[in-house]
Scaffold this motif. Structure first.
Motif, mmCIF file in Angstrom:
data_model
loop_
_atom_site.group_PDB
_atom_site.id
_atom_site.type_symbol
_atom_site.label_atom_id
_atom_site.label_comp_id
_atom_site.label_asym_id
_atom_site.label_seq_id
_atom_site.Cartn_x
_atom_site.Cartn_y
_atom_site.Cartn_z
ATOM 1 N N PHE A 42 67.409 50.941 12.934
ATOM 2 C CA PHE A 42 68.148 51.495 11.804
ATOM 3 C C PHE A 42 69.617 51.093 11.877
ATOM 4 C CE2 PHE A 42 64.428 54.169 11.879
ATOM 5 C CZ PHE A 42 64.159 54.393 10.537
ATOM 6 N N GLN A 43 70.213 50.932 10.713
ATOM 7 C CA GLN A 43 71.638 50.641 10.630
ATOM 8 C C GLN A 43 72.430 51.878 11.054
ATOM 9 O OE1 GLN A 43 72.700 48.704 6.850
ATOM 10 N NE2 GLN A 43 70.553 48.064 6.626
ATOM 11 N N ALA A 44 73.743 51.752 11.060
ATOM 12 C CA ALA A 44 74.607 52.823 11.564
ATOM 13 C C ALA A 44 74.418 54.135 10.815
ATOM 14 C CB ALA A 44 76.069 52.389 11.488
ATOM 15 N N ASP A 45 73.990 54.058 9.539
ATOM 16 C CA ASP A 45 73.788 55.292 8.773
ATOM 17 C C ASP A 45 72.506 56.027 9.149
ATOM 18 O OD1 ASP A 45 71.779 53.745 7.649
ATOM 19 O OD2 ASP A 45 72.744 53.563 5.686
ATOM 20 N N GLN A 46 71.691 55.400 9.996
ATOM 21 C CA GLN A 46 70.415 55.978 10.444
ATOM 22 C C GLN A 46 69.454 56.265 9.285
ATOM 23 O OE1 GLN A 46 69.225 56.475 13.828
ATOM 24 N NE2 GLN A 46 70.845 54.937 13.895
ATOM 25 N N LEU A 47 69.660 55.564 8.179
ATOM 26 C CA LEU A 47 68.783 55.703 7.019
ATOM 27 C C LEU A 47 68.106 54.386 6.644
ATOM 28 C CD1 LEU A 47 70.985 57.919 4.636
ATOM 29 C CD2 LEU A 47 68.919 58.631 5.860
ATOM 30 N N THR A 59 67.261 47.843 9.711
ATOM 31 C CA THR A 59 68.000 46.614 10.003
ATOM 32 C C THR A 59 67.172 45.402 9.599
ATOM 33 O OG1 THR A 59 67.044 46.482 12.217
ATOM 34 C CG2 THR A 59 69.119 47.708 11.983
ATOM 35 N N ALA A 60 67.797 44.236 9.702
ATOM 36 C CA ALA A 60 67.082 42.992 9.408
ATOM 37 C C ALA A 60 65.907 42.806 10.355
ATOM 38 C CB ALA A 60 68.049 41.811 9.497
ATOM 39 N N SER A 61 66.093 43.184 11.607
ATOM 40 C CA SER A 61 65.027 42.997 12.601
ATOM 41 C C SER A 61 63.834 43.917 12.353
ATOM 42 C CB SER A 61 65.570 43.232 14.012
ATOM 43 O OG SER A 61 66.059 44.550 14.160
ATOM 44 N N ALA A 62 64.022 44.958 11.550
ATOM 45 C CA ALA A 62 62.928 45.882 11.248
ATOM 46 C C ALA A 62 62.049 45.411 10.101
ATOM 47 C CB ALA A 62 63.495 47.256 10.901
#
Length: 200
Positions: free
Chosen positions: A175-180, A183-186
């Protein structure tokens, strides 16, 4: 000069004819499908198109997802998207923003049902992608919300991915910093999960 213009027009028309001949998969969702915070080429809908091509399946994937979209907002855009793209498949992935705002579950279900009905009347098949809310929204709301998607899938005889974030929900690194937002890897993991049920 005139000859070059004619050649250019001819090439454009040929490209359009090729695109028109390819069946369209319309991805209609929110930021989780739009690729919020990452490049459009990295988002799972684009990866889907590449994976289908690798399998020898010539589909054109149109990503009409909009960050922040609710089911009500999607409903206002949906008929025009159907008319413009004339998809063979619609992947419907809305509801997360409704849930995060605590909007009435009945309205969410009705909006999704209307879009599903519109898609099926246009001749498109629908794959539904579900969502779940975190427990802090209360047991009653989270249970009612989660139940919307399997109920619609049963009612309209749809293929269903019950929870888009299921393969990554317990892994913060995806997850990105917003935890919502993933990410690209996901994205490849999300696609793999979707393809377990979506088989055009």
């Amino acid at each position: 000069m005139f000859k070059r213009i004619l050649i250019s027009i001819g090439s454009a028309l040929a490209m359009h004819a090729v695109q028109a001949a390819e069946p369209v998969i319309l991805v209609f969702g929110d930021s989780l499908s739009a690729g919020y915070g990452i490049a459009a080429e990295q988002a799972w809908p684009k990866l889907l198109e590449k994976e289908l091509a690798r399998q020898g399946k010539k589909f054109r994937v149109v990503n009409a997802s909009v960050s922040g979209e609710t089911t009500a907002g999607g409903l206002t855009r949906f008929p025009a998207s159907l008319k413009q793209h004339q998809p063979q498949w619609v992947i419907l992935a809305l509801g997360a923003n409704d849930g995060l705002r605590g909007l009435p579950v009945a309205g969410i279900k009705n909006n999704l049902a209307t879009m599903i009905s519109q898609a099926q009347k246009s001749g498109a098949k629908v794959h539904l992608i579900g969502m779940q809310m975190p427990p802090n929204y209360g047991a009653s709301y989270t249970q009612q919300f989660a139940a919307v998607y399997p109920a619609l899938a049963k009612q309209y005889q749809l293929s269903l991915s019950p929870f888009l974030l299921a393969p990554i929900i317990d892994q913060d690194r995806y997850f990105q910093a917003d935890q919502l937002h993933p990410t690209a890897s996901a994205q490849a993991l999300l696609l793999k999960y979707i393809q377990q049920q979506f088989k055009p």
